[in-house]
Design a protein around this motif. Structure first.
Motif, PDB file in Angstrom:
ATOM      1  N   SER A 121       0.925  -1.109  -0.081  1.00  0.00           N
ATOM      2  CA  SER A 121      -0.077  -0.043  -0.082  1.00  0.00           C
ATOM      3  C   SER A 121       0.715   1.240  -0.040  1.00  0.00           C
ATOM      4  O   SER A 121       0.503   2.183  -0.566  1.00  0.00           O
ATOM      5  N   ALA A 125       0.743   4.114  -2.863  1.00  0.00           N
ATOM      6  CA  ALA A 125       0.291   5.289  -2.481  1.00  0.00           C
ATOM      7  C   ALA A 125       1.217   6.398  -2.849  1.00  0.00           C
ATOM      8  O   ALA A 125       0.917   7.340  -3.280  1.00  0.00           O
ATOM      9  N   HIS A 129      -0.098   9.175  -5.383  1.00  0.00           N
ATOM     10  CA  HIS A 129      -0.012  10.438  -4.734  1.00  0.00           C
ATOM     11  C   HIS A 129       0.813  11.411  -5.442  1.00  0.00           C
ATOM     12  O   HIS A 129       0.222  12.522  -5.766  1.00  0.00           O
ATOM     13  N   LEU A 143      -6.861   6.070  -4.265  1.00  0.00           N
ATOM     14  CA  LEU A 143      -5.950   6.573  -3.299  1.00  0.00           C
ATOM     15  C   LEU A 143      -6.157   6.717  -1.914  1.00  0.00           C
ATOM     16  O   LEU A 143      -5.478   6.134  -0.965  1.00  0.00           O
ATOM     17  N   LEU A 146      -6.113   3.315  -0.040  1.00  0.00           N
ATOM     18  CA  LEU A 146      -4.649   3.067   0.270  1.00  0.00           C
ATOM     19  C   LEU A 146      -4.373   3.718   1.574  1.00  0.00           C
ATOM     20  O   LEU A 146      -3.565   3.034   2.563  1.00  0.00           O
ATOM     21  N   PHE A 147      -4.785   4.978   1.781  1.00  0.00           N
ATOM     22  CA  PHE A 147      -4.491   5.671   2.982  1.00  0.00           C
ATOM     23  C   PHE A 147      -5.124   5.102   4.241  1.00  0.00           C
ATOM     24  O   PHE A 147      -4.607   5.224   5.298  1.00  0.00           O
TER      25      PHE A 147
END
Length: 184
Positions: A121, A125, A129, A143, A146-147
């Motif tokens: 991840s 990310a 990002h 995204l 993922l966070f």
């Protein structure tokens, strides 16, 4: 075909693109038995390939497809992460890769160590990002997931907010915004 395989492997050692042709041949002949050989041939190309990033993207994509067919989830995830990290890969390919990995992580029959999930991840990310301005609201939601997995709720909320600025009616961002506010 069995009598010619040693010769084809010898040629492939001298001319790496032949590994990809050999992999396709394995996929067409006695499919269930030769899928591991097809994966191995693609990997041999990747190891031997020069820094031809479009060729590598194609090879990693071929490997991801073979792994998906054979339900080799770890192999598929690895291949998709590698594709996303290649220089010059389109943002659409990155977003699709992140989406597929997010889906695989949510699948109940696929269990992977949480540390491995975190590392994967983080890699995805970081790539996504850095390029999120190329994306749309759905990309922002990918995204954000993922966070969420990285337990970075503030960054997840920022990604969702960015998505909602792009498209206030995006169902993925709206649903994730509700979930994030409910968890607070």
């Amino acid at each position: 075909i069995e009598t010619h395989l040693p010769m084809l492997e010898f040629i492939s050692q001298k001319y790496p693109p032949a590994w990809l042709l050999l992999a396709k041949l394995y996929q067409e002949v006695d499919v269930p038995r030769n899928m591991d050989k097809a994966k191995d041939a693609v990997r041999r190309y990747i190891e031997a390939a020069p820094k031809d990033y479009s060729g590598l993207q194609s090879a990693w994509g071929q490997l991801a497809s073979i792994c998906q067919i054979t339900e080799d989830t770890e192999g598929e995830i690895h291949a998709r992460v590698e594709i996303c990290q290649l220089p010059g890969v389109s943002f659409a390919v990155v977003s699709d890769g992140v989406n597929r990995v997010n889906q695989l992580f949510l699948t109940r029959y696929f269990v992977v160590d949480s540390d491995v999930k975190r590392v994967i991840s983080q890699k995805l990310a970081q790539v996504m990002h850095s390029r999120i301005r190329e994306g749309d609201a759905t990309d922002c939601s990918r995204l954000a997931w993922l966070f969420v997995r990285l337990q970075q709720r503030t960054r997840a909320s920022e990604a969702v907010d960015m998505g909602l600025l792009i498209d206030p009616d995006n169902a993925y961002c709206k649903r994730l915004a509700q979930q994030l506010s409910a968890d607070s």
